[in-house]
Design an enzyme around this catalytic site. Structure first.
Site, PDB file in Angstrom:
ATOM      1  N   LYS A   1      43.325  81.905  73.376  1.00 62.96           N
ATOM      2  CA  LYS A   1      41.924  81.721  73.027  1.00 62.96           C
ATOM      3  C   LYS A   1      41.464  82.888  72.150  1.00 62.96           C
ATOM      4  O   LYS A   1      41.712  84.050  72.467  1.00 62.96           O
ATOM      5  CB  LYS A   1      41.071  81.643  74.295  1.00 62.96           C
ATOM      6  CG  LYS A   1      39.668  81.085  74.075  1.00 62.96           C
ATOM      7  CD  LYS A   1      38.974  80.772  75.400  1.00 62.96           C
ATOM      8  CE  LYS A   1      37.630  80.094  75.166  1.00 62.96           C
ATOM      9  NZ  LYS A   1      36.941  79.738  76.431  1.00 62.96           N
TER      10      LYS A   1
ATOM     11  N   GLU B   1      31.042  71.503  89.751  1.00 62.92           N
ATOM     12  CA  GLU B   1      29.664  71.572  90.246  1.00 62.92           C
ATOM     13  C   GLU B   1      29.457  70.786  91.532  1.00 62.92           C
ATOM     14  O   GLU B   1      28.729  71.225  92.437  1.00 62.92           O
ATOM     15  CB  GLU B   1      28.698  71.079  89.165  1.00 62.92           C
ATOM     16  CG  GLU B   1      28.577  71.998  87.971  1.00 62.92           C
ATOM     17  CD  GLU B   1      29.660  71.801  86.929  1.00 62.92           C
ATOM     18  OE1 GLU B   1      29.663  72.533  85.920  1.00 62.92           O
ATOM     19  OE2 GLU B   1      30.516  70.890  87.124  1.00 62.92           O
TER      20      GLU B   1
ATOM     21  N   ARG C   1      25.927  66.935  87.469  1.00 62.84           N
ATOM     22  CA  ARG C   1      27.262  66.542  87.910  1.00 62.84           C
ATOM     23  C   ARG C   1      27.411  66.596  89.428  1.00 62.84           C
ATOM     24  O   ARG C   1      28.413  66.145  89.972  1.00 62.84           O
ATOM     25  CB  ARG C   1      28.297  67.434  87.235  1.00 62.84           C
ATOM     26  CG  ARG C   1      28.314  67.277  85.716  1.00 62.84           C
ATOM     27  CD  ARG C   1      28.951  68.452  84.992  1.00 62.84           C
ATOM     28  NE  ARG C   1      30.354  68.629  85.304  1.00 62.84           N
ATOM     29  CZ  ARG C   1      31.347  68.060  84.616  1.00 62.84           C
ATOM     30  NH1 ARG C   1      31.075  67.281  83.604  1.00 62.84           N
ATOM     31  NH2 ARG C   1      32.587  68.276  84.957  1.00 62.84           N
TER      32      ARG C   1
END
Length: 627
Positions: A280, A365, A393
């Site tokens: 990344k 979540e 969510r």
């Protein structure tokens, strides 16, 4: 530049290996340049440049389909599919989205903005392909961070039953937004670091290839055939044990290796998982060193990596962060939860000071909500800090696991209201509606920084489910002279005038105050009330306002349907039908990306637009109220 000649996937096909590597460098520089000017998702996009090129080479796009999980790593995908010239409007009002959108390009087969959805969506597309007897390849690209989400496992479980080809690319960079946590992260670390397996593959392959005439066919046969060596050497072999063929790990920055892996995976008649390792932030030193800091960036100086417009005032997130530290020192039962957003929600300082009372559950979540419920049932005082659009969510868990059992969980809802450039999937404009419909849930919204602190303290002393929602950005500091103690279900009178009363919720209190000040210069003396509680609403103050006001104007940064204004309207129409109610709210629609100021103007919730609406309604005369 090679990039100037790339207008679609067909332009990649004839490039040499050196040219492909050169192209990857040009794309990386282009992304850095554009995000430095406009902001956007940087580190994640820098990490998938070669991976994306490899996919485009191996697939026949747009006939074949790529579903990008979350979608914040799709910049190279957009560049290679002919949208390079649209990047000057990236995430700008009326410009190109930072996420895949079906109405933007035929190359965007599925819109994504939240995590852990790509396997389910891709599987559905593949199943539609098979039912309709069509012939194309479906690839779902999912990050290792997204594999912490339960929906990804549900998708994997069903993908294992596929009898025709479906490809999952696991982009493994050991990061989501914050550092990855949990068992899946440890499992993938084991695969990455298993040198014995990778050396065995390399040594056996190299030896066989050295045998003249027969070596290569044997190697090709081994690559196409399942074997038990992999299961013996890699611990667990989770994917293989599920019935999903595992290929990898592969260097995700080797374009030809990615291309070959996808081409091999296309030949199989079931689900294949291609495990690629990427870095990344690759290609930009600050993003490589601090990928979490360069996940989502505002305009920055490329040379230094520093933001061009550093914040000078505390944000609501900063205020929340400081108050959590203060309350944590007072209450040893206070615990904090986040879903892979320790930095974004302001819990990082709490995590450093109270590590044993901090829980990062990953991008999960729903699990976070129920886990908090379990903590509350056992005597802790949990605070779940979460963005408004992500709390959606966990709605079922809010209903059944928290509110049904009347458990004292505090929901600190950040990024509520319009958030700007991330667009439809991230605007926090539904939480009033989906929270107030749940029995036993209390909903608060602070007017400024001080009230956020007071509400958090009140919430922790409460005994039932409770939430407080606050916006993104600089914390409003004005109206600080008004600081009545928080009382359940009671609004706060700020200015008491006559004729017209404004009753505003949360971030809209400052807007209502601006309107009041503008209209004072024209001879009006309006009442201004800070609603404070979205549920329960203060019916006493509504009765009081109805005695002396012909019009009540509600203001909120939430969609109209199910919001605060509708509740007020229903009460006034039932008990005070002679009083007119005007609701200022967001339309019942998904709000596109763009600068928040422009969005507010376009949606009619800025002060000047509201004044024009009141003039049209006859509340303010054009002569007296013109600004």
């Amino acid at each position: 530049m090679l990039l100037d000649n790339i207008h679609g996937p067909e332009d990649l096909k004839g490039l040499s290996d050196n040219e492909l590597r050169e192209l990857a460098g040009e794309i990386r520089n282009f992304i850095i340049q554009k995000t430095s000017e406009l902001g956007g998702h940087l580190a994640s996009n820098l990490g998938v440049v070669e991976l994306t090129i490899g996919l485009f080479l191996a697939l026949d796009l747009p006939k074949d389909k790529i579903v990008w999980d979350v979608g914040h790593q799709a910049y190279t995908h957009k560049i290679l599919s002919g949208r390079k010239d649209n990047f000057d409007g990236l995430r700008q009002y009326g410009g190109m989205s930072g996420f895949p959108k079906r109405n933007e390009s035929p190359y965007d087969c599925f819109g994504t903005g939240h995590s852990s959805t790509s396997i389910s969506a891709g599987l559905g597309i593949a199943q539609a392909r098979d039912v309709l007897h069509e012939n194309y390849t479906v690839v779902s690209v999912i990050g290792d961070g997204a594999l912490t989400g339960g929906m990804a496992y549900e998708g994997l479980n069903n993908a294992a039953r596929m009898k025709k080809n479906f490809i999952i690319v696991l982009n493994d960079n050991n990061m989501s937004i914050s550092r990855n946590v949990g068992g899946m992260s440890r499992y993938l670390n084991g695969i990455r670091s298993d040198r014995g397996y990778n050396q065995l593959k390399s040594n056996v392959g190299g030896f066989l290839l050295s045998i003249p005439g027969v070596g290569k066919p044997i190697v090709d046969k081994i690559q196409k055939t399942k074997n038990s060596i992999k299961q013996l050497i890699i611990p667990g072999m989770l994917f293989e044990d599920m019935g999903i063929t595992y290929l990898g790990p592969i260097d995700g920055h080797n374009i030809r290796a990615v291309q070959k892996a996808i081409e091999d995976a296309k030949k199989l008649d079931h689900t294949v998982l291609v495990h690629v390792i990427t870095k990344k932030g690759k290609g930009y030193a600050p993003a490589e060193k601090f990928p979490w800091k360069y996940h989502g960036v505002s305009p920055f100086d490329i040379r230094t990596g520093q933001t061009k417009h550093p914040k000078t005032s505390p944000t609501y997130t900063d205020i929340f962060s400081g108050k959590m530290l203060e309350l944590g020192a007072k209450d040893p039962k206070l615990v904090a939860l986040t879903a892979a957003m320790a930095d974004g929600t302001g819990l990082w300082e709490f995590a450093k000071k109270y590590p044993e009372r901090f829980f990062d559950v990953g991008i999960a979540e729903a699990h976070a909500v129920t886990s908090a419920a379990g903590m509350a049932s056992a005597g802790l005082h949990p605070v779940f800090a979460v963005y408004s659009s992500f709390l959606q969510r966990g709605f079922d868990q809010l209903v059944h696991d928290v509110c049904l059992q009347k458990l004292h969980v505090v929901f600190a809802i950040d990024r509520a209201g319009l958030v700007g450039s991330d667009g439809e999937t991230h605007q926090g404009i539904f939480d009033y509606s989906y929270l107030t419909c749940i029995p036993n849930m209390t909903v608060m919204a602070p007017k400024n920084a001080h009230e956020l602190e007071d509400m958090l303290e009140f919430a922790l002393q409460y005994t039932l489910p409770i939430s407080l929602r606050y916006p993104r950005g600089t914390a409003y500091q004005e109206l600080s002279e008004f600081r009545e103690p928080i009382r359940l279900g009671r609004a706060e009178m700020l200015y008491e005038g006559s004729d017209v009363a404004f009753i505003a919720a949360g971030s809209m209190v400052s807007t209502a105050d601006h309107i009041r000040k503008k209209c004072m210069s024209k001879g009006y003396d309006f009442t201004l009330v800070n609603a404070r509680f979205i549920k329960p609403i203060d019916t006493e103050i509504l009765d009081r306002l109805s005695e002396h006001h012909r019009v009540i104007v509600t203001l909120e940064e939430n969609v109209l349907q199910g919001g605060y204004g509708i509740q007020v309207t229903e009460y006034i129409h039932q008990y005070h039908p002679e009083v007119k109610v005007i609701n200022i709210a967001l339309p019942d629609m998904y709000v596109e990306h763009g600068d928040v100021t422009k969005l507010r103007e376009g949606l009619g919730i800025d002060s000047d637009s509201i004044i024009r609406k009141l003039q049209a309604e006859g509340v303010i005369s054009c002569e007296k109220g013109t600004t």
